[in-house]
Scaffold this motif. Sequence first.
Motif, PDB file in Angstrom:
ATOM      1  N   LEU A 114       0.836  -1.212   0.000  1.00 17.57           N
ATOM      2  CA  LEU A 114       0.000   0.000   0.000  1.00 17.57           C
ATOM      3  C   LEU A 114       0.874   1.266   0.000  1.00 17.57           C
ATOM      4  N   GLY A 115       1.972   1.216   0.737  1.00 15.79           N
ATOM      5  CA  GLY A 115       2.915   2.345   0.777  1.00 15.79           C
ATOM      6  C   GLY A 115       3.534   2.583  -0.593  1.00 15.79           C
ATOM      7  N   LEU A 116       3.880   1.506  -1.279  1.00 10.81           N
ATOM      8  CA  LEU A 116       4.456   1.635  -2.625  1.00 10.81           C
ATOM      9  C   LEU A 116       3.433   2.223  -3.598  1.00 10.81           C
ATOM     10  N   ILE A 117       2.182   1.748  -3.499  1.00  3.13           N
ATOM     11  CA  ILE A 117       1.137   2.236  -4.422  1.00  3.13           C
ATOM     12  C   ILE A 117       0.853   3.728  -4.183  1.00  3.13           C
ATOM     13  N   THR A 118       0.674   4.105  -2.890  1.00  2.00           N
ATOM     14  CA  THR A 118       0.398   5.524  -2.607  1.00  2.00           C
ATOM     15  C   THR A 118       1.604   6.389  -3.011  1.00  2.00           C
ATOM     16  N   GLY A 119       2.802   5.815  -2.880  1.00  2.00           N
ATOM     17  CA  GLY A 119       4.015   6.534  -3.294  1.00  2.00           C
ATOM     18  C   GLY A 119       4.069   6.713  -4.805  1.00  2.00           C
ATOM     19  N   MET A 120       3.661   5.684  -5.538  1.00  2.00           N
ATOM     20  CA  MET A 120       3.678   5.763  -7.003  1.00  2.00           C
ATOM     21  C   MET A 120       2.697   6.820  -7.509  1.00  2.00           C
ATOM     22  N   VAL A 121       1.527   6.864  -6.874  1.00  2.00           N
ATOM     23  CA  VAL A 121       0.516   7.851  -7.288  1.00  2.00           C
ATOM     24  C   VAL A 121       1.028   9.268  -6.986  1.00  2.00           C
ATOM     25  N   TRP A 122       1.638   9.411  -5.829  1.00  2.00           N
ATOM     26  CA  TRP A 122       2.178  10.723  -5.424  1.00  2.00           C
ATOM     27  C   TRP A 122       3.305  11.149  -6.364  1.00  2.00           C
ATOM     28  N   SER A 123       4.171  10.208  -6.672  1.00  2.00           N
ATOM     29  CA  SER A 123       5.290  10.466  -7.575  1.00  2.00           C
ATOM     30  C   SER A 123       4.779  10.905  -8.949  1.00  2.00           C
ATOM     31  N   ARG A 124       3.734  10.247  -9.402  1.00  2.00           N
ATOM     32  CA  ARG A 124       3.141  10.570 -10.717  1.00  2.00           C
ATOM     33  C   ARG A 124       2.648  12.024 -10.741  1.00  2.00           C
ATOM     34  N   VAL A 125       1.944  12.429  -9.658  1.00  2.00           N
ATOM     35  CA  VAL A 125       1.366  13.781  -9.608  1.00  2.00           C
ATOM     36  C   VAL A 125       2.459  14.839  -9.418  1.00  2.00           C
ATOM     37  N   THR A 126       3.432  14.534  -8.561  1.00  2.00           N
ATOM     38  CA  THR A 126       4.435  15.546  -8.194  1.00  2.00           C
ATOM     39  C   THR A 126       5.573  15.669  -9.207  1.00  2.00           C
ATOM     40  N   TRP A 127       6.124  14.551  -9.611  1.00  2.00           N
ATOM     41  CA  TRP A 127       7.346  14.604 -10.415  1.00  2.00           C
ATOM     42  C   TRP A 127       7.150  14.257 -11.896  1.00  2.00           C
ATOM     43  N   SER A 128       6.086  13.567 -12.213  1.00  2.00           N
ATOM     44  CA  SER A 128       5.978  13.070 -13.592  1.00  2.00           C
ATOM     45  C   SER A 128       4.642  13.402 -14.245  1.00  2.00           C
ATOM     46  N   SER A 129       4.009  14.488 -13.810  1.00  2.00           N
ATOM     47  CA  SER A 129       2.677  14.783 -14.360  1.00  2.00           C
ATOM     48  C   SER A 129       2.736  15.156 -15.845  1.00  2.00           C
ATOM     49  N   HIS A 130       3.949  15.516 -16.332  1.00  2.00           N
ATOM     50  CA  HIS A 130       4.076  15.889 -17.742  1.00  2.00           C
ATOM     51  C   HIS A 130       4.158  14.661 -18.654  1.00  2.00           C
ATOM     52  N   LEU A 131       4.331  13.486 -18.052  1.00  2.00           N
ATOM     53  CA  LEU A 131       4.458  12.269 -18.866  1.00  2.00           C
ATOM     54  C   LEU A 131       3.097  11.591 -19.048  1.00  2.00           C
ATOM     55  N   PRO A 132       2.895  10.923 -20.180  1.00  2.00           N
ATOM     56  CA  PRO A 132       1.623  10.196 -20.338  1.00  2.00           C
ATOM     57  C   PRO A 132       1.542   9.019 -19.374  1.00  2.00           C
ATOM     58  N   ALA A 133       0.328   8.733 -18.891  1.00  2.00           N
ATOM     59  CA  ALA A 133       0.140   7.693 -17.867  1.00  2.00           C
ATOM     60  C   ALA A 133       0.556   6.309 -18.350  1.00  2.00           C
ATOM     61  N   SER A 134       0.619   6.116 -19.665  1.00  2.00           N
ATOM     62  CA  SER A 134       0.974   4.799 -20.197  1.00  2.00           C
ATOM     63  C   SER A 134       2.455   4.481 -20.025  1.00  2.00           C
ATOM     64  N   ARG A 135       3.251   5.513 -19.735  1.00  2.00           N
ATOM     65  CA  ARG A 135       4.704   5.267 -19.597  1.00  2.00           C
ATOM     66  C   ARG A 135       5.039   4.802 -18.188  1.00  2.00           C
ATOM     67  N   PHE A 136       5.952   3.841 -18.101  1.00  2.44           N
ATOM     68  CA  PHE A 136       6.331   3.281 -16.797  1.00  2.44           C
ATOM     69  C   PHE A 136       6.972   4.348 -15.907  1.00  2.44           C
ATOM     70  N   ASP A 137       7.847   5.186 -16.520  1.00  2.29           N
ATOM     71  CA  ASP A 137       8.537   6.197 -15.707  1.00  2.29           C
ATOM     72  C   ASP A 137       7.614   7.338 -15.259  1.00  2.29           C
ATOM     73  N   ALA A 138       6.358   7.303 -15.681  1.00  5.73           N
ATOM     74  CA  ALA A 138       5.405   8.279 -15.145  1.00  5.73           C
ATOM     75  C   ALA A 138       5.015   7.890 -13.719  1.00  5.73           C
ATOM     76  N   TRP A 139       5.217   6.627 -13.382  1.00  6.04           N
ATOM     77  CA  TRP A 139       4.814   6.101 -12.067  1.00  6.04           C
ATOM     78  C   TRP A 139       6.001   5.727 -11.196  1.00  6.04           C
ATOM     79  N   TRP A 140       7.102   5.407 -11.855  1.00  5.74           N
ATOM     80  CA  TRP A 140       8.264   4.891 -11.113  1.00  5.74           C
ATOM     81  C   TRP A 140       9.502   5.626 -11.579  1.00  5.74           C
TER      82      TRP A 140
END
Lengths: 247, 59
Positions: free
Chosen positions: A100-126
């Motif tokens: 659960l910590g990893l999932i909430t972290g991935m969502v947070w990372s997506r919004v904070t650091w990778s919001s410019h990337l399309p959601a289909s890309r792996f590095d948008a989440w990790w």
Amino acid sequence: MARHLYKIVGIGLVLYALISGLTTTLPVMGPMGQSNRNIFYHVPMWFAVVVLMAVSVLNSIRYLRMTDPDYEHKEGGYGLGITDIQAFESAKVGVLFNILGLITGMVWSRVTWSSHLPASRFDAWWIWDPIQICALVSLLIYLAYFLLRSTFQDEEQKAKISAVYNIFAFVSLIPLYFIVPKMLPGAHPTAANSDAGGGSFVMAGKLGGDFSIIFWPSILGFILIGYWLYEIRKRTEIAKLILSDEA
Amino acid sequence: MNIFLQTQTQDILLQSDKIYSVLTVILLIFAGFIVTMIMNERKLHKIEKIVQDKKTQKK
């Protein structure tokens, strides 16, 4: 009633964290925008992981002490089996919180650091941040613990060897959570190149009063809910052990 | 990008009523989880009673 008190407190604190955490007006913290509210849910999950893994390793140590012929235990014939169940079930709930910590972290990372990337890309989440990698490694270490247990037929051998492994697994959490991520540069506020300079973001006093009033109760709430989940799992397995033994 | 992010998240969540929809969904999930836990607890209590009865019968 007294034995249910911690459950009621846990439910109350998590409810408070959910409602206040999402509806209170909070100052914007750094580059995170309003996503900083995730601090009330993501971080407490890791606190719960550490507490549950500590419960697990303490039971493993207790198990190894009980196998010592000099140690007298007073829990009938089930003492050893029960201690092993406690170690295993606590680690299981710890792993659940880890995921659960990893999932909430991935969502947070997506919004904070990778919001410019399309959601289909792996590095948008990790983003391969040191602490993300360390958290993933800790998950793999505990999955290996479960795998190790599944390879043994003999209950005593399984319990003894996995208890020893569990001690190593817990010790590995210390560098993985508290040392390595703070020594390396990364995007987390605890990284070596952050404002906290490799220290704890929270302990460095960077968390304002508005946050603290929700953050600390949330931590306690998640720990108590995790402990309740562990209690139910433990009691179920103990009842199964006793009933199967009598059948 | 950061300014955009702040504006965007504020618009989506705090400055509209969407936050209450999000909160409702989260609270419903949490309520479901708690109800499951309480039901498990009650079921477990009955099983533990059976185990206890068997123990006393043996004695």
